[in-house]
Design an enzyme around this catalytic site. Structure first.
Site, PDB file in Angstrom:
ATOM      1  N   GLU A  13       0.817  -1.212   0.000  1.00  0.00           N
ATOM      2  CA  GLU A  13       0.000   0.000   0.000  1.00  0.00           C
ATOM      3  C   GLU A  13       0.854   1.268   0.000  1.00  0.00           C
ATOM      4  O   GLU A  13       0.607   2.192  -0.761  1.00  0.00           O
ATOM      5  CB  GLU A  13      -0.888  -0.032   1.257  1.00  0.00           C
ATOM      6  CG  GLU A  13      -1.587   1.258   1.572  1.00  0.00           C
ATOM      7  CD  GLU A  13      -2.925   1.362   0.874  1.00  0.00           C
ATOM      8  OE1 GLU A  13      -3.277   0.397   0.169  1.00  0.00           O
ATOM      9  OE2 GLU A  13      -3.586   2.394   1.016  1.00  0.00           O
ATOM     10  N   ASP A  14       1.859   1.289   0.864  1.00  0.00           N
ATOM     11  CA  ASP A  14       2.543   2.559   1.119  1.00  0.00           C
ATOM     12  C   ASP A  14       3.926   2.693   0.490  1.00  0.00           C
ATOM     13  O   ASP A  14       4.529   3.747   0.548  1.00  0.00           O
ATOM     14  CB  ASP A  14       2.719   2.760   2.640  1.00  0.00           C
ATOM     15  CG  ASP A  14       1.388   2.820   3.357  1.00  0.00           C
ATOM     16  OD1 ASP A  14       0.385   3.071   2.668  1.00  0.00           O
ATOM     17  OD2 ASP A  14       1.354   2.601   4.570  1.00  0.00           O
TER      18      ASP A  14
END
Ligand code: MN
Length: 752
Positions: A90-91
């Site tokens: 995700e990051d």
């Protein structure tokens, strides 16, 4: 926060300390597994290298903490690795493929599942383009619902995804104080409404308790502190009381059950909160703040211990519950009884076997903790524990309304249960507040569909009768063909199961009728919303909407409205928006002021809650920048802007015929356009007057759009002059200059 019963002893101050703590909890992992965990830690540290959390800590502290929680639940290696990597895709630049190569298929699948749960679009799919009529709270609700649906799907695939997700949420809740107040409340609310019930359903008690306590501490800090203080105040004396009782029980119990283990516990703050605020009791009236727990080897021993307890103390009537023969929906089993101790202080006793204890504490996670493997141990128990996930997904399939699922979680999962019997003695557990109709559908959908009445303990009851624990409920059915459930039942039933089965019946049995009902409702709603379409326009317009609702034909769409699968009122904002677009395309643009330059807010007006809509300036009052203005949602011509003082605007909007159509509007600060303004000049007529006026306006570089003169009865002349101005100030200077011209007696702006 010190009173939040933390399930896990997992404080650490640096990544290294956290990693050591993690490893210390993985005692049963093989050498290879430990190496994999270490590799995951290094991998995640590298990926999150330059990131920090809101607390200022290095980001890796978060995945570490989540991994520690997962480890203390006793989960397997793939889960620990997934916990460590859960935020990488995700990051950071890491892909699921990278994880598959480095850590294998299972870990990759888990991380993929976790990433998907998180990937809620910030706006609904095509909302970006036409967010015009969408209400932001509703958009948010839909996103939440969509996210939960994803979570259930992921759970159905591999339950470990949701266990890691719960641990993730738990750590985020522990560090919630770093978020702004508003976000804190939103997250806490979502946690108590969605995540804690899921933890409860999966039987992971320590996570459920801590999530609930943390939520309450943010949602109602005052009450929370009060409870903590009360607990604190009483703790010493009660602790002594509890120790004493524990000791006495242990001595007596061991005479018959030698290895009975007796311990004491304090109810969670949230549990006390619920009783205080929902059942309106004060702190001293809550019996089970303190509880004694007895754990034994066999079920027989449980009942033996119960006998001992009831022999030693006076049981309070109506407080004995046998969850061994009637397990709770999350498979919780125990005997509960409340008895009076010394000085009349009541306390609760819970009696269970070790196996029940395992289930009570770890729920579904017990499988990994106790190395039962997903197919080993009591997989029937697991099956039942997960059946609600399938049930939810199944019910939801019949409902095009994704928000139903949120309501289901809020009602089906959170509420307490009642236990009801069939005349044959079969027991059914139902959410509290269930009616006899819910019971009928719980037995079988055919029983529900053929139901005509019910008897409780032998007496006929009304159809909306709410069942209570211990009642014997008999459903009266009719074999008469085609009668079926009543639509009104949809408003009576409590469970989503009954609701969806009733809808299913209507969907199946009453298609023609549904189409008719749906069609009539559509026509009514369209009329109500002033949507007027020609016959050629109507069908393609509706087809588009039907496709968007996953209906193949317009008839399917009508049918879905008819049986209640689609809520038309919920769709109306979007439909109105489509309609506006359509009319915007088809109709010639309505009297627009001369647009000189384009600015962001078209026409220079901002209408509250609406961007990019068609704006027209009303002719009656020709608003100028600087005037106080208001918008009116017209029937198919966008928003018309009036001055607030215009004679066509009601003085009190709330008294207007359709108050909801009046909306707030403001001038854009940087409005650059020019606007027409009509002035009525009352003058003494003289030769050269018009020449003076037009000469003056030319000097001011003002464009005259229209000019006309009309003699008045009293021998004067009215000059109507329409000029382009850029605002109130511009108007004022123009008026001053005009007033200075000889013969001009009065100037009035028309229309306001
Ligand atoms: Mn996270």
């Amino acid at each position: 926060m010190r009173n939040v019963p933390k399930a896990f002893d997992d404080k650490f101050k640096s990544p290294q300390e956290g990693f050591d703590l993690l490893i210390s909890q993985l005692g049963e992992f093989s050498e290879d597994e430990l190496n994999a965990v270490k590799k995951a830690y290094e991998f995640a540290s590298e990926a999150h290298k330059n990131q920090t959390r809101l607390s200022g800590e290095p980001y890796i502290m978060h995945p570490l903490a989540v991994s520690v929680i997962i480890a203390s639940l006793g989960m397997d290696c793939a889960s620990v690795i997934a916990a460590m990597l859960h935020d990488t895709v995700e990051d950071t630049g890491v892909t699921v493929e990278d994880i598959r190569t480095e850590f294998g298929e299972t870990a990759a699948e888990l991380v993929d599942g976790l990433t998907k749960i998180k990937n809620v679009p910030t706006k609904t799919e095509d909302a970006a383009e036409d967010a015009v009529w969408l209400d932001p709270t509703r958009v948010k609700q839909q996103q939440q619902a969509e996210n939960i649906r994803k979570m259930l799907l992921a759970m159905n695939k591999d339950i470990r995804v949701i266990i890691v997700k719960l641990a993730d949420r738990l750590h985020n809740m522990r560090t919630l104080m770093f978020k702004p107040e508003q976000r804190r409340r939103e997250i806490a609310l979502e946690t108590i409404e969605i995540y804690a019930p899921i933890a409860h359903r999966l039987g992971i008690r320590p996570i459920k308790d801590e999530l609930e306590d943390l939520s309450i501490s943010y949602l109602d800090p005052v009450a929370y502190k009060e409870i903590c203080d009360s607990l604190e105040k009483q703790s010493r004396s009660r602790r002594e009381f509890l120790d004493d009782i524990q000791e006495r029980i242990a001595v007596r119990a061991r005479e018959i059950v030698p290895n009975a283990q007796v311990s004491g516990r304090i109810k969670s703050a949230h549990g006390i909160y619920r009783k205080m605020y929902m059942q309106n009791k004060n702190f001293d009236q809550i019996y089970d703040i303190y509880a004694v727990r007895i754990i034994v080897d066999t079920v027989i021993d449980c009942y033996n211990c119960l006998g001992i307890i009831h022999d030693m103390f006076t049981p309070i009537p109506g407080r004995f519950k046998d969850y061994i023969s009637n397990p709770k929906a999350n498979m919780y089993q125990s005997l509960h009884t409340t008895v009076l101790g010394r000085e009349g202080i009541p306390f609760e006793v819970q009696i269970r076997t070790w196996e029940m204890h395992r289930t009570a504490e770890y729920g579904i996670a017990a499988h990994w903790k106790y190395k039962l493997g997903i197919n080993g141990g009591n997989s029937d128990l697991d099956e039942r524990r997960l059946s609600w996930v399938r049930q939810l997904l199944e019910n939801q399939k019949d409902s095009e309304d994704v928000e139903d699922i949120v309501n289901t979680i809020k009602t089906d999962l959170v509420t307490e249960e009642v236990y009801v019997f069939t005349p044959k003695g079969e027991v059914f557990s139902m959410p509290m507040g269930s009616t006899v109709i819910d019971f009928a559908y719980a037995i079988h959908s055919e029983v529900g569909n053929k139901m005509v009445g019910a008897k409780v303990d032998g007496k006929i009851v009304p159809i909306d009768y709410k069942v209570n624990t211990g009642e014997i409920v008999e459903i009266i059915t009719s074999s008469q063909q085609g009668k079926g459930p009543s639509r009104d039942w949809l408003n009576i039933v409590k469970t989503s199961q009954a609701r969806s089965k009733i809808k299913q019946w209507y969907k199946r049995e009453k298609r023609e009728e549904n189409i008719e009902t749906g069609k009539a409702e559509t026509e009514r709603e369209f009329r109500r919303n002033f949507i007027r379409l020609t016959d050629e326009e109507f069908t393609p317009f509706l087809e588009k909407i039907a496709v968007r609702q996953h209906c193949k034909t317009v008839d399917d769409f009508y049918a879905a409205i008819g049986y209640g699968g689609i809520s038309l009122t919920k769709l109306m904002p979007r439909i109105k928006e489509d309609y506006l677009k359509l009319t915007k395309l088809n109709e010639p643009p309505v009297i627009k002021p001369p647009v000189k330059k384009k600015t962001k807010s078209k026409e220079g007006v901002i209408v509250e809650g609406i961007d990019n809509c068609l704006i027209k300036f009303s002719r009656c009052c020709n608003p100028l920048p600087g005037d106080e203005i208001i918008g009116f949602i017209t029937r198919g011509h966008g928003v018309s802007i009036h001055t607030r003082k215009c004679t066509n605007v009601p003085e009190d909007i709330s008294e207007a015929a359709e108050p909801e159509r009046w909306i707030k509007a403001y001038w854009d600060k940087n409005v650059k356009e020019e606007f027409k303004c009509t002035l009525q000049l009352t003058c003494l007529n003289r030769i050269g007057l018009l020449a003076d006026i037009s000469g003056m306006l030319a000097n001011m570089h003002l464009n005259i759009n229209e000019i006309s003169t009309r003699p008045t009865k009293d021998g004067r002349v009215s000059i109507f002059l329409t000029v382009s101005l850029n605002g109130i100030e511009h108007l004022n200077t123009t008026v001053k200059k005009l007033e200075a011209i000889q013969g001009v007696l009065a100037i009035e702006r028309t229309g306001i």
